[in-house]
Design a protein around this motif. Structure first.
Motif, mmCIF file in Angstrom:
data_model
loop_
_atom_site.group_PDB
_atom_site.id
_atom_site.type_symbol
_atom_site.label_atom_id
_atom_site.label_comp_id
_atom_site.label_asym_id
_atom_site.label_seq_id
_atom_site.Cartn_x
_atom_site.Cartn_y
_atom_site.Cartn_z
ATOM 1 N N GLY A 150 0.691 -1.386 0.257
ATOM 2 C CA GLY A 150 0.179 -0.301 -0.367
ATOM 3 C C GLY A 150 1.102 1.408 0.472
ATOM 4 N N TRP A 151 1.923 1.351 1.219
ATOM 5 C CA TRP A 151 2.855 2.563 0.647
ATOM 6 C C TRP A 151 3.298 2.642 0.095
ATOM 7 C CZ3 TRP A 151 4.274 0.169 6.458
ATOM 8 C CH2 TRP A 151 3.150 1.282 7.233
ATOM 9 N N LEU A 152 3.998 1.619 -0.546
ATOM 10 C CA LEU A 152 4.564 1.603 -2.016
ATOM 11 C C LEU A 152 4.531 2.201 -3.697
ATOM 12 C CD1 LEU A 152 7.582 -1.030 -1.395
ATOM 13 C CD2 LEU A 152 7.787 0.830 -2.074
ATOM 14 N N GLY A 191 6.074 4.243 8.355
ATOM 15 C CA GLY A 191 6.848 3.320 7.380
ATOM 16 C C GLY A 191 6.269 4.607 5.703
ATOM 17 N N SER A 192 5.276 5.174 5.525
ATOM 18 C CA SER A 192 4.625 5.975 4.141
ATOM 19 C C SER A 192 5.868 6.721 3.579
ATOM 20 C CB SER A 192 3.817 6.806 4.507
ATOM 21 O OG SER A 192 3.449 7.380 5.181
ATOM 22 N N CYS A 193 6.687 7.017 4.823
ATOM 23 C CA CYS A 193 7.858 8.087 4.644
ATOM 24 C C CYS A 193 8.969 6.977 3.641
ATOM 25 C CB CYS A 193 8.361 8.565 5.702
ATOM 26 S SG CYS A 193 9.938 9.731 5.820
ATOM 27 N N ALA A 194 9.378 5.767 4.431
ATOM 28 C CA ALA A 194 9.892 4.930 4.347
ATOM 29 C C ALA A 194 10.272 3.898 2.734
ATOM 30 C CB ALA A 194 10.541 3.603 5.080
ATOM 31 N N ALA A 195 9.009 4.150 2.700
ATOM 32 C CA ALA A 195 8.279 3.741 1.191
ATOM 33 C C ALA A 195 9.275 4.644 -0.188
ATOM 34 C CB ALA A 195 6.824 3.948 0.627
ATOM 35 N N HIS A 196 9.068 6.624 0.059
ATOM 36 C CA HIS A 196 9.728 7.140 -0.738
ATOM 37 C C HIS A 196 10.943 6.481 -1.045
ATOM 38 C CE1 HIS A 196 6.417 9.555 -1.153
ATOM 39 N NE2 HIS A 196 6.498 9.637 -0.288
ATOM 40 N N ALA A 197 11.948 6.195 -0.339
ATOM 41 C CA ALA A 197 13.024 5.172 -0.499
ATOM 42 C C ALA A 197 13.350 4.169 -0.636
ATOM 43 C CB ALA A 197 13.640 5.454 0.740
#
Length: 308
Positions: free
Chosen positions: A30-32, A56-62
């Motif tokens: 979902g986040w990715l 979790g949603s911030c890390a997806a950007h990386a």
């Protein structure tokens, strides 16, 4: 060696993130799915290590910038939160468990690192207590799932290194960073603000406290014309000396400052040899918005290093 402990359990599953594989998979997916990938794959990323509900949603950007088709080895550099460590330490196990699937440690690279005499061993207890590396394992597994039998990990616990040690480790890791089949994951949260962190820097000219925190973090993470002649942030200049000076001036409570210092020194080494790289931050978030002295928050940022 028959009594050797082979596996490190996913000891923070069930508290910092869900222990259910299917549920975790759906969350990460979902986040990715909400994030764009940049044109070039990342050679290194900086991403947070808090509970997934916070970051979790911030890390997806990386993690969205990782290309599983070219990545064969993933170096994960995390700061030590529980044990005093003046150098870096390697795990004593072969396998890191995640709710998705097991990740194998690269014993060949571990052997090369061990030979340098620059590392110590983590005990299993230290390894399982530490969350800074573990929080990157499910995301690593998810980002690599299409090639899950074709890669290894190299977890490295980074101690409270002096500037000269950051330079030495940067030199050592630079040859690995030069290889396009390697990815570096640098584990760090950003400003820990509030009385419980004993840090309360506040620049009133920025407005509310949370704006001041963002401004402080972004001197470091986002292009801004006020703070340098080049009109770029410190980390986007990829300059370890400016980063050290910034930390001395503001004492910003960036818990992964030593892993970041190692990465910046590795980059500097490669730039001397004419490699052209750029770093950009892709997302910034705070666990809550501080408005008064009783409040507290932790900041998160995700970014990627690309080679041109």
């Amino acid at each position: 060696m028959s009594n050797r402990v082979v596996c490190r359990e996913a000891s923070h599953a069930g508290s910092w993130y869900t222990a259910s594989g299917p549920q975790l998979n759906a969350q990460l997916e979902g986040w990715l799915s909400q994030v764009q990938s940049t044109k070039r794959p990342a050679r290194a990323i900086i991403a947070p290590h808090a509970g997934y509900t916070y970051c979790g949603s911030c890390a997806a950007h990386a993690y969205k910038q990782v290309d599983p088709s070219i990545t064969r080895r993933i170096f994960i550099l995390g700061p030590s939160h529980h044990v005093p460590l003046s150098r870096c330490a390697l795990s004593s196990v072969d396998i890191y468990r995640t709710p998705l699937y097991d990740l194998r440690i690269d014993q060949k690279i571990y052997g090369e690192l061990w030979k340098t005499g620059m590392f110590e061993r983590m005990s299993l207890q230290t390894d399982e207590d530490e969350h800074s590396i573990e929080m990157h394992l499910p995301y690593t597994a998810k980002a690599m799932e299409s090639h899950k039998d074709e890669f290894t990990i190299i977890p490295v616990l980074v101690g409270a290194l002096s500037e000269s040690k950051e330079q030495e480790f940067g030199k050592l890791f630079s040859k690995y960073l030069a290889d396009p089949s390697n990815l570096f994951v640098v584990s760090s949260d950003f400003c820990h603000w509030g009385q419980r962190f004993r840090y309360s820097y506040y620049d009133e000219s920025q407005g509310e406290i949370y704006r001041s925190i963002e401004h402080l973090d972004k001197m470091f993470v986002v292009s801004s014309s006020h703070h340098s002649p080049k009109g770029m942030s410190i980390i986007e200049q990829l300059d370890p000396v400016s980063f050290s000076n910034y930390l001395k001036k503001y004492h910003n409570t960036i818990c992964g400052r030593h892993p970041i210092g190692v990465l910046l020194n590795a980059i500097t080494e490669l730039q001397k040899n004419g490699m052209n790289m750029s770093f950009s931050f892709l997302n910034y978030a705070q666990s809550s918005q501080c408005r008064n002295w009783q409040d507290s928050s932790v900041s998160y940022a995700a970014g990627a290093l690309t080679v041109h």
